[in-house]
Scaffold this motif. Structure first.
Motif, PDB file in Angstrom:
ATOM      1  N   LYS A 108       0.838  -1.199   0.000  1.00  0.00           N
ATOM      2  CA  LYS A 108       0.000   0.000   0.000  1.00  0.00           C
ATOM      3  C   LYS A 108       0.876   1.253   0.000  1.00  0.00           C
ATOM      4  O   LYS A 108       0.627   2.210  -0.733  1.00  0.00           O
ATOM      5  N   GLU A 109       1.940   1.246   0.809  1.00  0.00           N
ATOM      6  CA  GLU A 109       2.854   2.386   0.868  1.00  0.00           C
ATOM      7  C   GLU A 109       3.551   2.596  -0.481  1.00  0.00           C
ATOM      8  O   GLU A 109       3.701   3.728  -0.945  1.00  0.00           O
ATOM      9  N   ILE A 110       3.939   1.492  -1.121  1.00  0.00           N
ATOM     10  CA  ILE A 110       4.565   1.587  -2.445  1.00  0.00           C
ATOM     11  C   ILE A 110       3.596   2.205  -3.442  1.00  0.00           C
ATOM     12  O   ILE A 110       3.964   3.085  -4.229  1.00  0.00           O
ATOM     13  N   ASP A 111       2.349   1.774  -3.435  1.00  0.00           N
ATOM     14  CA  ASP A 111       1.348   2.332  -4.346  1.00  0.00           C
ATOM     15  C   ASP A 111       1.149   3.830  -4.100  1.00  0.00           C
ATOM     16  O   ASP A 111       1.030   4.614  -5.051  1.00  0.00           O
ATOM     17  N   GLU A 112       1.123   4.239  -2.824  1.00  0.00           N
ATOM     18  CA  GLU A 112       0.972   5.661  -2.500  1.00  0.00           C
ATOM     19  C   GLU A 112       2.179   6.468  -2.994  1.00  0.00           C
ATOM     20  O   GLU A 112       2.019   7.562  -3.539  1.00  0.00           O
ATOM     21  N   LYS A 162       2.406   9.505  -5.780  1.00  0.00           N
ATOM     22  CA  LYS A 162       3.058  10.797  -5.543  1.00  0.00           C
ATOM     23  C   LYS A 162       4.079  11.104  -6.633  1.00  0.00           C
ATOM     24  O   LYS A 162       4.166  12.229  -7.119  1.00  0.00           O
ATOM     25  N   VAL A 163       4.859  10.097  -7.027  1.00  0.00           N
ATOM     26  CA  VAL A 163       5.845  10.286  -8.093  1.00  0.00           C
ATOM     27  C   VAL A 163       5.139  10.661  -9.398  1.00  0.00           C
ATOM     28  O   VAL A 163       5.571  11.573 -10.108  1.00  0.00           O
ATOM     29  N   ASP A 164       4.053   9.963  -9.723  1.00  0.00           N
ATOM     30  CA  ASP A 164       3.297  10.284 -10.936  1.00  0.00           C
ATOM     31  C   ASP A 164       2.779  11.717 -10.904  1.00  0.00           C
ATOM     32  O   ASP A 164       2.858  12.443 -11.898  1.00  0.00           O
ATOM     33  N   LYS A 165       2.264  12.137  -9.753  1.00  0.00           N
ATOM     34  CA  LYS A 165       1.744  13.498  -9.626  1.00  0.00           C
ATOM     35  C   LYS A 165       2.861  14.527  -9.800  1.00  0.00           C
ATOM     36  O   LYS A 165       2.704  15.517 -10.518  1.00  0.00           O
ATOM     37  N   LEU A 166       4.005  14.287  -9.152  1.00  0.00           N
ATOM     38  CA  LEU A 166       5.134  15.207  -9.281  1.00  0.00           C
ATOM     39  C   LEU A 166       5.650  15.246 -10.719  1.00  0.00           C
ATOM     40  O   LEU A 166       6.014  16.304 -11.221  1.00  0.00           O
ATOM     41  N   THR A 167       5.662  14.106 -11.372  1.00  0.00           N
ATOM     42  CA  THR A 167       6.104  14.061 -12.769  1.00  0.00           C
ATOM     43  C   THR A 167       5.176  14.899 -13.641  1.00  0.00           C
ATOM     44  O   THR A 167       5.636  15.676 -14.478  1.00  0.00           O
TER      45      THR A 167
END
Length: 137
Positions: free
Chosen positions: A20-24, A28-33
């Protein structure tokens, strides 16, 4: 090592929490990208040729225009060659034909300070010799 049912259950729950933490974190990485891609645009001037930004073609910023526009120059040759021995090249887009044309070599070179200092020292030595020869006439 054999796990008890209680230990296996605890490991299973920990694994679920980590997934779950990895998915979150991926979200976040996708959003920042997406944010970075939206706020970082092409340079308004080519840092080498100082041509103005003309347009984006096939995802590449081109500079110059309106008849031909050019990418930011890159160095030809192999990475093990001296910088000053490698030519700078631009990709050219011909707006008359609507196609990428032959690459063009631009009359600039990148030179390291060490090579530049050596050249300056040799030029000073040659100038001193020229002055001596002129004085001896």
């Amino acid at each position: 090592m054999k796990l008890t049912p209680k230990q296996a259950g605890a490991l299973y729950m920990k694994n679920i929490a980590l997934e779950k933490e990895i998915d979150e974190l991926k979200a976040k990485v996708d959003k920042l990208t997406r944010l970075c891609n939206g706020c970082v645009g092409p340079l308004q001037k080519c840092p080498i040729t100082r041509r103005d930004l003309f347009m984006i073609i096939d995802g590449n910023a081109t500079y110059g225009g309106p008849f031909d526009s050019y990418t930011i120059p890159y160095m030809q040759g192999d990475a093990n060659e001296q910088w000053h021995e490698r030519e700078l090249v631009v990709e050219r887009f011909d707006h008359d034909t609507g196609n990428w044309s032959d690459d063009e070599i631009i009359p600039l070179r990148i030179i390291s300070e060490d090579v530049l200092f050596d050249l300056q020292e040799k030029a000073e030595q040659l100038e001193a010799l020229r002055q001596q020869a002129k004085a001896g006439e």
